[in-house]
Write an enzyme that holds these catalytic residues in place. Structure first.
Site, PDB file in Angstrom:
ATOM      1  N   THR A  27      -4.795   3.392  -6.783  1.00 22.52           N
ATOM      2  CA  THR A  27      -5.295   1.921  -6.237  1.00 22.52           C
ATOM      3  C   THR A  27      -5.070   1.196  -4.786  1.00 22.52           C
ATOM      4  O   THR A  27      -3.488   2.122  -4.802  1.00 22.52           O
ATOM      5  CB  THR A  27      -4.806   1.081  -7.058  1.00 22.52           C
ATOM      6  OG1 THR A  27      -3.230   0.958  -6.994  1.00 22.52           O
ATOM      7  CG2 THR A  27      -5.048   0.640  -8.840  1.00 22.52           C
ATOM      8  N   ARG A  59      -0.547   2.986  -7.868  1.00 19.74           N
ATOM      9  CA  ARG A  59       0.721   2.435  -6.649  1.00 19.74           C
ATOM     10  C   ARG A  59       0.252   1.352  -5.872  1.00 19.74           C
ATOM     11  O   ARG A  59       1.382   0.754  -4.761  1.00 19.74           O
ATOM     12  CB  ARG A  59       0.293   3.854  -5.661  1.00 19.74           C
ATOM     13  CG  ARG A  59       1.409   3.969  -4.192  1.00 19.74           C
ATOM     14  CD  ARG A  59       3.058   3.827  -4.531  1.00 19.74           C
ATOM     15  NE  ARG A  59       3.624   3.840  -2.983  1.00 19.74           N
ATOM     16  CZ  ARG A  59       2.835   2.945  -2.211  1.00 19.74           C
ATOM     17  NH1 ARG A  59       3.126   1.599  -2.650  1.00 19.74           N
ATOM     18  NH2 ARG A  59       4.284   3.213  -1.887  1.00 19.74           N
ATOM     19  N   LYS A  60      -1.269   0.625  -6.055  1.00 24.18           N
ATOM     20  CA  LYS A  60      -1.477   0.359  -4.731  1.00 24.18           C
ATOM     21  C   LYS A  60      -0.587  -0.368  -3.645  1.00 24.18           C
ATOM     22  O   LYS A  60      -0.314  -1.126  -2.900  1.00 24.18           O
ATOM     23  CB  LYS A  60      -0.566  -1.654  -4.869  1.00 24.18           C
ATOM     24  CG  LYS A  60      -1.347  -2.015  -6.661  1.00 24.18           C
ATOM     25  CD  LYS A  60      -1.099  -3.160  -7.127  1.00 24.18           C
ATOM     26  CE  LYS A  60      -1.636  -3.890  -8.313  1.00 24.18           C
ATOM     27  NZ  LYS A  60      -1.610  -2.685  -9.730  1.00 24.18           N
ATOM     28  N   PHE A  61      -1.467   0.779  -2.499  1.00 21.21           N
ATOM     29  CA  PHE A  61      -0.988   1.514  -1.042  1.00 21.21           C
ATOM     30  C   PHE A  61      -1.556  -0.423  -0.367  1.00 21.21           C
ATOM     31  O   PHE A  61      -2.402  -0.721  -0.614  1.00 21.21           O
ATOM     32  CB  PHE A  61      -2.036   2.222  -0.720  1.00 21.21           C
ATOM     33  CG  PHE A  61      -1.575   3.803  -0.989  1.00 21.21           C
ATOM     34  CD1 PHE A  61      -0.005   4.089  -1.301  1.00 21.21           C
ATOM     35  CD2 PHE A  61      -2.483   4.650  -2.017  1.00 21.21           C
ATOM     36  CE1 PHE A  61       0.008   5.307  -1.355  1.00 21.21           C
ATOM     37  CE2 PHE A  61      -1.604   5.120  -3.157  1.00 21.21           C
ATOM     38  CZ  PHE A  61      -0.194   5.717  -2.235  1.00 21.21           C
TER      39      PHE A  61
END
Ligand code: 6AU
Length: 262
Positions: free
Chosen positions: A120, A92-94
């Site tokens: 992620t 998700r690469k917050f």
């Protein structure tokens, strides 16, 4: 040098449950291959997992590219993870303030916290982002993990060596939730408890037309310190994904054995 220790030895040191499980799965399945299943239909995804699930230690998803995402799909995903013994990483690469990330993590259509073992996360917003995920784990969802982005594979990315060092420093305060780092080089961190997840891998060093840079399995394991290697299009778009997954699995594992045997 963390890269000379075996996955079994490192599982003994783990402070994050997901890292410990992942090290165990790698040893048991003799696979350090993570499949990046960047497909947009649930049927295609489930079908692909039936073919390659046996050969991977970790399945990496992008839930937000799936056109027909639904709860039944996440149930099937979890069942397959159990059947084939792999973990699920939602990529998700917050990258927002902690409060927003806490909501993005557990709410909305995707309810990521319910089905993903790990996610992620970018370090850019500061440690509130790690606190947010850590709090969610403490408040009922149970043991989960974070892979923090310390470096990227894409050409011209803005991450500097200083940013990488500060990212690793920031993570050191959260050993219970930190599974590892998404990074490209061995020098980015030393702690053997954490897993180096390295994307940008194909059988030939090359590039795609949007700046993705590929290194070979041998290079990322032996020179760059990768522990778990992410392969997406190298497998997913192959004529025979299962056969291709086996090829990647075997070459990645033999290079790992070469590395730990000195
Ligand atoms: O093998 P590919 O190029 O088809 O897919 C690589 C996958 C994609 C990217 O979103 C992801 O790996 N990725 C990441 C991750 C895992 O966070 C970081 C990065 O620096 N480069 C990269 O490609 O799903």
């Amino acid at each position: 040098d963390r890269t000379l220790l075996t996955y079994e030895q490192r599982s003994e040191l783990s402070t994050n449950t997901v890292a410990k499980r992942l090290f165990h799965i790698m040893s048991a399945k003799k696979s350090n291959l993570c499949l990046s299943i960047d497909l947009t239909s649930t049927i295609k995804i489930l079908d692909m997992i039936e073919k390659v699930g046996e050969h991977i230690c970790l399945l990496k998803t992008h839930a937000d590219i799936i056109e027909d995402f639904n709860t039944d799909f996440t149930v099937s995903l979890k069942n397959l993870a159990k059947k084939f013994n792999f973990l699920i990483l939602e990529d998700r690469k917050f990258a927002d303030i902690g409060n927003t990330v806490a909501l993005q993590y557990s709410k909305g259509i995707h309810k990521i916290a319910e089905w993903a073992d790990c996610v992620t996360v970018h370090s850019l917003p500061g440690e509130g982002i790690l606190k947010a995920i850590n709090n969610s784990c403490d408040n009922g969802i149970g043991s989960r993990g974070v892979f923090l982005l310390a470096e990227m594979s894409s050409e011209g990315n803005l991450i500097t060596t200083e940013y990488t060092a500060q990212t690793v420093k920031m993570a050191s305060k959260y050993p219970n939730v930190l599974t590892g780092f998404v990074c490209q080089t061995k020098e980015s961190f030393n702690d053997p408890r954490y897993i180096q997840l390295t994307p940008g891998v194909q059988f030939e060093c090359s590039k795609d037309e949007l700046g993705q840079v590929y290194n070979t399995p041998e290079k990322v394991i032996l020179e760059k310190g990768a522990d778990v290697v992410v392969v997406g299009r190298g497998i997913v778009t192959a004529k025979n994904p299962e056969a291709q997954a086996v090829l990647y699995k075997n070459v990645l594992w033999s290079n790992y054995l070469r590395r730990v045997s000195g």
